[in-house]
Design an enzyme around this catalytic site. Structure first.
Site, PDB file in Angstrom:
ATOM      1  N   ASN A 188       0.868  -1.173   0.000  1.00 59.00           N
ATOM      2  CA  ASN A 188       0.000   0.000   0.000  1.00 59.00           C
ATOM      3  C   ASN A 188       0.909   1.229   0.000  1.00 59.00           C
ATOM      4  O   ASN A 188       1.451   1.616   1.024  1.00 59.00           O
ATOM      5  CB  ASN A 188      -0.918   0.008   1.223  1.00 59.00           C
ATOM      6  CG  ASN A 188      -1.940  -1.111   1.176  1.00 59.00           C
ATOM      7  OD1 ASN A 188      -2.539  -1.357   0.137  1.00 59.00           O
ATOM      8  ND2 ASN A 188      -2.117  -1.804   2.279  1.00 59.00           N
TER       9      ASN A 188
ATOM     10  N   GLU B 109      -8.301  -3.268  -2.906  1.00 61.17           N
ATOM     11  CA  GLU B 109      -8.564  -2.560  -1.651  1.00 61.17           C
ATOM     12  C   GLU B 109      -8.324  -1.059  -1.784  1.00 61.17           C
ATOM     13  O   GLU B 109      -7.732  -0.414  -0.906  1.00 61.17           O
ATOM     14  CB  GLU B 109      -7.717  -3.156  -0.524  1.00 61.17           C
ATOM     15  CG  GLU B 109      -8.038  -4.632  -0.288  1.00 61.17           C
ATOM     16  CD  GLU B 109      -7.276  -5.272   0.864  1.00 61.17           C
ATOM     17  OE1 GLU B 109      -6.179  -4.787   1.195  1.00 61.17           O
ATOM     18  OE2 GLU B 109      -7.792  -6.249   1.415  1.00 61.17           O
TER      19      GLU B 109
ATOM     20  N   ARG C 214       0.567  -8.356  -7.954  1.00 55.54           N
ATOM     21  CA  ARG C 214      -0.205  -9.165  -6.994  1.00 55.54           C
ATOM     22  C   ARG C 214      -1.594  -9.502  -7.551  1.00 55.54           C
ATOM     23  O   ARG C 214      -2.258  -8.654  -8.142  1.00 55.54           O
ATOM     24  CB  ARG C 214      -0.318  -8.447  -5.663  1.00 55.54           C
ATOM     25  CG  ARG C 214       1.034  -8.337  -4.988  1.00 55.54           C
ATOM     26  CD  ARG C 214       0.941  -7.590  -3.687  1.00 55.54           C
ATOM     27  NE  ARG C 214       0.640  -8.417  -2.553  1.00 55.54           N
ATOM     28  CZ  ARG C 214      -0.336  -8.201  -1.677  1.00 55.54           C
ATOM     29  NH1 ARG C 214      -1.163  -7.195  -1.858  1.00 55.54           N
ATOM     30  NH2 ARG C 214      -0.520  -8.984  -0.645  1.00 55.54           N
TER      31      ARG C 214
ATOM     32  N   LYS D  23      -1.485 -15.150  -3.454  1.00 55.71           N
ATOM     33  CA  LYS D  23      -1.551 -15.616  -2.065  1.00 55.71           C
ATOM     34  C   LYS D  23      -1.856 -17.111  -2.039  1.00 55.71           C
ATOM     35  O   LYS D  23      -2.573 -17.607  -2.902  1.00 55.71           O
ATOM     36  CB  LYS D  23      -2.627 -14.860  -1.298  1.00 55.71           C
ATOM     37  CG  LYS D  23      -2.300 -13.383  -1.088  1.00 55.71           C
ATOM     38  CD  LYS D  23      -3.252 -12.715  -0.096  1.00 55.71           C
ATOM     39  CE  LYS D  23      -2.854 -11.237   0.030  1.00 55.71           C
ATOM     40  NZ  LYS D  23      -3.501 -10.574   1.170  1.00 55.71           N
TER      41      LYS D  23
ATOM     42  N   ASP E 169      -7.345 -14.612   2.514  1.00 57.33           N
ATOM     43  CA  ASP E 169      -6.333 -13.684   3.001  1.00 57.33           C
ATOM     44  C   ASP E 169      -5.624 -14.218   4.237  1.00 57.33           C
ATOM     45  O   ASP E 169      -5.822 -13.699   5.329  1.00 57.33           O
ATOM     46  CB  ASP E 169      -6.999 -12.337   3.301  1.00 57.33           C
ATOM     47  CG  ASP E 169      -5.975 -11.234   3.553  1.00 57.33           C
ATOM     48  OD1 ASP E 169      -4.797 -11.425   3.209  1.00 57.33           O
ATOM     49  OD2 ASP E 169      -6.359 -10.192   4.104  1.00 57.33           O
TER      50      ASP E 169
ATOM     51  N   GLU F 223       2.750 -16.214  -2.573  1.00 54.11           N
ATOM     52  CA  GLU F 223       2.948 -15.287  -1.445  1.00 54.11           C
ATOM     53  C   GLU F 223       2.368 -15.899  -0.181  1.00 54.11           C
ATOM     54  O   GLU F 223       1.192 -16.255  -0.143  1.00 54.11           O
ATOM     55  CB  GLU F 223       2.270 -13.948  -1.751  1.00 54.11           C
ATOM     56  CG  GLU F 223       2.434 -12.914  -0.652  1.00 54.11           C
ATOM     57  CD  GLU F 223       1.756 -11.586  -0.998  1.00 54.11           C
ATOM     58  OE1 GLU F 223       2.078 -10.997  -2.049  1.00 54.11           O
ATOM     59  OE2 GLU F 223       0.898 -11.138  -0.212  1.00 54.11           O
TER      60      GLU F 223
ATOM     61  N   GLU G 286      -0.526 -11.855  10.872  1.00 56.54           N
ATOM     62  CA  GLU G 286      -1.705 -10.997  10.967  1.00 56.54           C
ATOM     63  C   GLU G 286      -2.921 -11.717  11.564  1.00 56.54           C
ATOM     64  O   GLU G 286      -3.551 -11.220  12.488  1.00 56.54           O
ATOM     65  CB  GLU G 286      -2.056 -10.461   9.573  1.00 56.54           C
ATOM     66  CG  GLU G 286      -3.313  -9.618   9.558  1.00 56.54           C
ATOM     67  CD  GLU G 286      -3.597  -9.023   8.186  1.00 56.54           C
ATOM     68  OE1 GLU G 286      -2.795  -9.250   7.262  1.00 56.54           O
ATOM     69  OE2 GLU G 286      -4.613  -8.335   8.046  1.00 56.54           O
TER      70      GLU G 286
ATOM     71  N   GLU H  10      -5.249 -23.083  15.478  1.00 61.52           N
ATOM     72  CA  GLU H  10      -6.475 -23.360  14.717  1.00 61.52           C
ATOM     73  C   GLU H  10      -7.588 -23.866  15.638  1.00 61.52           C
ATOM     74  O   GLU H  10      -8.739 -23.472  15.500  1.00 61.52           O
ATOM     75  CB  GLU H  10      -6.185 -24.394  13.625  1.00 61.52           C
ATOM     76  CG  GLU H  10      -7.406 -24.710  12.764  1.00 61.52           C
ATOM     77  CD  GLU H  10      -7.113 -25.770  11.708  1.00 61.52           C
ATOM     78  OE1 GLU H  10      -6.246 -26.630  11.953  1.00 61.52           O
ATOM     79  OE2 GLU H  10      -7.759 -25.720  10.646  1.00 61.52           O
TER      80      GLU H  10
ATOM     81  N   TRP I  61     -16.542  -6.770   3.279  1.00 61.58           N
ATOM     82  CA  TRP I  61     -15.264  -7.392   2.927  1.00 61.58           C
ATOM     83  C   TRP I  61     -15.378  -8.790   2.336  1.00 61.58           C
ATOM     84  O   TRP I  61     -14.358  -9.426   2.015  1.00 61.58           O
ATOM     85  CB  TRP I  61     -14.329  -7.421   4.142  1.00 61.58           C
ATOM     86  CG  TRP I  61     -13.921  -6.050   4.578  1.00 61.58           C
ATOM     87  CD1 TRP I  61     -14.534  -5.285   5.532  1.00 61.58           C
ATOM     88  CD2 TRP I  61     -12.848  -5.258   4.057  1.00 61.58           C
ATOM     89  NE1 TRP I  61     -13.887  -4.067   5.639  1.00 61.58           N
ATOM     90  CE2 TRP I  61     -12.860  -4.024   4.745  1.00 61.58           C
ATOM     91  CE3 TRP I  61     -11.874  -5.471   3.079  1.00 61.58           C
ATOM     92  CZ2 TRP I  61     -11.935  -3.004   4.483  1.00 61.58           C
ATOM     93  CZ3 TRP I  61     -10.955  -4.460   2.820  1.00 61.58           C
ATOM     94  CH2 TRP I  61     -10.994  -3.238   3.522  1.00 61.58           C
TER      95      TRP I  61
END
Lengths: 678, 678
Positions: A210, A293, A326, A367, A372, A394, A400, A510, A540
């Site tokens: 970003n 995004e 990406r 990804k 995500d 990726e 996160e 998990e 989202w």
């Protein structure tokens, strides 16, 4: 000129390169043959080790007594004349990063076709330790499976008002930037490069995908600041990359458009790239997040992503650079009421029609899962659907959604599963071979004294590097390497303890978080801690659709969004039906009643209760185990880990109770074992 | 010296004081008798109006032809000799803020016992307009029911990283502060004071009750900046107050403690207060948020809130100042699993045992409901339980939980209900008489050109001021005043339209947001828009406990938290049982099945569906109505309102769909009318 080993600032943890890790090499007599800057790095490393442990290092031609270790660069491809064909694919050769290691007549020899290979060969010997100097070793050839092994830093130059200095950073500030300026702490950056080289990483993108206003200018008038970083990383074989904004011609160049087919735009980029290479002759290339995004991209101009990527590729091609484009493109302003739109489908739907249209030096960076970086996702179907496109995989080392480096969550097994996944089914090629465009990890490193917040999170970065080198490696073997390097001569109690703490940590995480692949039950915004409905009514595209009867997302072709059909035959078939879908992905692919019986024999609701109680119990055990290692890991590291385990336990309990309460309140089904649910 | 009327900066809306509102006065001959600074303000106002509309104003003794209007200050209390006893409570007199208005022989006369009264008398005549100059008017005495009528600004001096320049501010920046400094825009502050005076407000607290590091210093080395504001507000009869941190002796004074019984602490405060009064001789006093949401307070030192408040009261007493001590004390780190703790109980439990212990110049400032400014709460039981304590009532003009000045939500009826509530039951004294320590509103004003974001939100501030002056006033009459002042000579279509838009707006907002008093289904943090479970598993004590069978909080004495028993007999009895509890508070007091039948005859679940569909329909109608007024309200105001109505409608639909979907998914009960629920 021999290059000195970087000196760590006071208080900074040496991670997997403590001086002790070099004892075996440092106590020997070593001969180094070859020339070039990276050979100087190798010489500096060996000389430093010898200085500590009493060995000796000689350059150039041998003299005197035989050597324990010979490190040499040959001019010819060592695939010839050295019998290397044995260990390599036919005709492949070693490449400039490969090396051969053998031991005979009391001498261990590493032969590389280039200085980079010699550097990796040295770290190979370091990993072997005393074993490198025992008995005989047959020719063993090593070369990385993937040419580009990169970490992408989501570091901002200027502190972002919401995201801070490092977006999704859980390890303090940035190593490169602070408060709008370059930090200029070259020694720390060199030490970082050394750690990366020691696990095989050879590329770094130095700023967030970003790209905000300040960061945009790194491309032009602030490229000098990037060059300083590049200079510091280069001696460890690392090329520097830059995230750029697609709108650069407008925001930096003052052009009225960023249309990739506009001649002025193409000229602007060509000129900008020339400026970059003037400052950084071995510059790696660009990373681009476009039409994603809210970022600008080619859609604004009615152009395709291939148009966008190829325009940048054309600018980079004359200099040998690559654009990493990406594939993380989806509608982030979705209406939650619309169950026909499925974010999981988006990357495939956007990019598969473009297969074959991308330039040779354009890499599509995908990804590993379709959403995500959740704790559990299927492997992205895009990875099996673009045979005529260079793909990079990726993954996210920064945790996160997996505990933000306050929780231990070693991601080696998750990444390994993705790398071993065969998109075409049994007999097909695994992801680790499909993604020849590179393996990329979002960095988990900051200016934290332990580099990664939780000291055990270092294992994620190390594991990523080693899996990028060898995607079919057993992650547990990699973990053992990390343990052995980080804790040289660790007693068996410590080795066993660390194995226990790390090996199962992903499964444990998990268990107490989102169940059965459904994902995204996190607090909105910062993504730490539970909020079962936090993203349920959001734009989202991240829903679980729990009601009083059931839970999960119907992604079947027959009755759902059709996502399951994006896979090749065997997988599409497997995922299509709840009867065959693997338990751990059931709620990702299907909406089922709470009473649905899993392959495990448990109902979904009882599985949720059980795993959440188990997960917390496992964290409690881990905390105890860590406490028992106090005498073996050093006081600072132990204190940090203890503080993190306290928080992990608190947070795990919160997850357990919120998820269980939510499910009980909705389903009305009591726990079979009568445990407390609120 | 005649004081000039403040000139509004270009583009700033005159709100309820457009020049045209002064036409009736400005076209007359006026005699002003009396002296003192506020008389100069009155003179300035009349002179300004005469300058516009051709009238004449004369000071001192009458001369020449008779006057249309006489504005006079008497030395003696006009309760004597003027026959004022008629309109006033026996023996009360007018006080310094009261006035008498009468009309005889073609002259309208306003007589006040002090200059402040004259100012309010002038605005009374302005409100009357032409009616003030028609026929005869009997002696009519006016005086405020409550001496202190205050707005508390939650303005930060330095921009707070999360809360911004104004905490819970929805009208731009602060009028007083910007980026750490005083703005020094005296003319705008004067204009603000004039607006406040015109609706009867006489006190302003200039900074946020959450006093951070920068703001703390307003008390000491930055008091001069407060004095500039005080100087600007004083000519409109407004005293200035300051929010202070209880920890000031530590953070500013360097003392090791802020213990209220420590002699050094008491001396420090006495000295600080002397400094304040040296700068601002008519300083009003302090506002204190202590032991509340992380703010420091006396609990740290094992002292009571009476100890804390009285210590500050002692420092202020010699100067005539007052401490306003907020009763907003509760455990904001509650465990959501613990259903025995009830945040609604907290203020009562903390403060009732201290009744009678507070100093004469200490006022306990109580929010109107037990929680936090939700769209529907019962009246705080504290208001009926501390007969030996001076109480102030705090309401929130800033629409934190009621649409944030993007939604129209006129709060007059809600506040009026609270002010008319009789804690002892029928025959008892209403809240408006209990709260003699003042009526306080959290300000909804900022540097926005319309002052309040939504132009119609101006009505909230105006209504607050007028209700503070006369708590038993009919809020609809006050609304009509606001309409008449703001839109002089408005045609009936506009008057009727504004009435329709505003009168029902609170009920409309309630309909599409949280049902039946349950509260807090908002997005965490910023509190805008729906998140049904947003605070359900939080530490904030704000839960609805919805499960598949029912919803609501059992606060009965028999089976719940016992909160209902904090009320005096009749209310305790009424609230105790779902059979008698008013529908609109049912879920605040009781957890009931979705099928529970309300007094309205509807089930809870059908009520939720119906009100949510109705609420959105009402917003749609309001938007249309606003559109139809385009020709009557001015283009800038209309454009702003239109933009806000668009957003209100979008957000109302989001509320409708999220709440209805949540309830349907949980209850499984379909809508009787088959409307779309997602």
């Amino acid at each position: 000129m021999t290059l000195s080993v970087p000196v760590l600032p006071e208080g900074v943890d040496p991670a997997w390169l403590p001086p002790e890790a070099f004892r075996a090499v440092g106590a020997r007599r070593t001969l180094i043959r070859g020339s070039g800057p990276l050979v100087e790095t190798v010489h500096g490393e060996v000389a430093d080790a010898c200085g500590r442990f009493g060995g000796e290092v000689v350059r150039g031609e041998p003299s005197g007594a035989p050597y324990d270790l010979v490190l040499e660069v040959t001019d010819a491809d060592p695939g010839l004349g050295l019998g290397l064909g044995l260990g390599l694919g036919l005709g492949l050769g070693l490449g400039e990063e490969g090396f051969v290691c053998r031991r005979a007549d009391g001498t261990t020899t590493v032969t590389a076709a280039g200085p980079r290979g010699l550097l990796y060969g040295l770290f190979h010997v370091v990993r072997l330790g005393e074993a490198a100097f025992r008995g005989e070793r047959r020719h063993e050839a090593h070369r990385p499976a993937v040419a580009l092994r990169m970490v992408d830093h989501w570091d901002n130059v200027a502190v972002h008002p919401v995201m801070g200095q490092v977006e999704r950073g859980y390890a303090g500030g940035s190593l490169f930037w602070r408060d709008g300026r370059a930090r200029g702490e070259v020694e720390r950056v060199r030490a970082y490069g050394r750690l990366l080289a020691a696990c095989g990483i050879n590329a770094v993108a130095v700023n967030n995908v970003n790209v905000h206003a300040t960061e945009a200018r790194l491309l032009t008038d602030r490229i000098g600041e990037v060059a300083v970083i590049a200079d510091a990383l280069r001696p460890y074989g690392i090329r520097t990359h830059l995230s750029v904004t697609f709108a650069a011609p407008v925001v930096l160049g003052g052009l009225p458009t960023a249309d990739p087919l506009d001649a002025r735009v193409r000229q602007w980029w060509a000129r900008a790239v020339r400026g970059v290479y003037a400052a950084i002759p071995d510059f790696g290339g660009f990373v681009v997040k476009a039409d994603s995004e809210g970022r600008p991209g080619p859609f604004t101009y009615g152009r395709s992503h291939a148009d966008g990527a190829n325009m940048l590729a054309a600018a980079l091609a004359p200099h040998g650079g690559t654009v990493h484009w990406r594939a993380f493109v989806y509608d982030h302003r979705q209406d939650w009421r619309d169950r026909t739109t499925d974010r999981a489908r988006a990357a495939y739907d956007h990019f598969v029609p473009l297969d074959g249209e991308f330039a040779d030096n354009a890499v599509l960076q995908v990804k590993h899962g379709p959403m995500d970086f959740q704790v559990r996702e299927p492997v992205s179907p895009l990875l099996g659907a673009m045979p005529r496109t260079r793909l990079a995989l990726e993954v996210q080392a920064t945790q996160e959604y997996t505990g933000q480096q306050r929780h231990v969550c070693w991601l080696g097994p998750m990444w390994s599963e993705a790398l071993r996944f065969r998109p075409e089914g049994e007999g097909g090629v695994p992801v680790g071979e499909v993604t020849r465009g590179g393996l990329v990890a979002v960095s988990n490193v900051g200016d934290d004294p332990f580099w990664t917040g939780h000291p055990l999170a270092q294992a994620n970065l190390y594991t990523f590097g080693r899996l990028a080198w060898q995607p079919d490696a057993d992650p547990r073997r990699v973990l053992d390497e990390w343990i052995a390097l980080t804790f040289p001569s660790a007693p068996e109690r410590l080795v066993a303890g660390l194995r226990t703490l790390l090996r199962g940590s992903w499964r444990t995480y998990e268990k107490y978080t989102t169940p059965l692949g459904v994902g995204f039950m996190v607090q909105p915004g910062h993504h730490y801690g539970p909020s079962v409905d936090g993203y349920e009514y959001s734009p989202w595209g991240t829903y679980h659709f729990a009601d009083r009867d059931g839970i999960g997302v119907d992604r079947s072709a027959a009755t759902g969004t059709g996502y399951a059909a994006q896979y090749a035959g065997p997988w599409a078939e497997l995922y299509e039906s709840p009867a065959t879908c693997p338990d751990e992905l059931l709620l990702f692919f299907h909406h089922v009643p709470y009473g649905h019986v899993l392959h495990s024999g448990k109902t979904v609701v009882q599985h949720i209760y059980d795993t959440h109680f188990e997960g917390v119990a496992e964290v409690e055990e881990a905390r105890e185990l860590w406490a028992s290692l106090a005498d073996l890991v050093g006081p600072a590291r132990h204190a940090r880990g203890t503080e993190r385990y306290e928080e992990q336990l608190r947070c795990a309990r919160e997850w357990r109770d919120q998820v269980n309460s939510y499910v009980l309140r909705k389903s009305g089904v009591p726990d079979e074992h009568g445990r407390t649910i609120y």
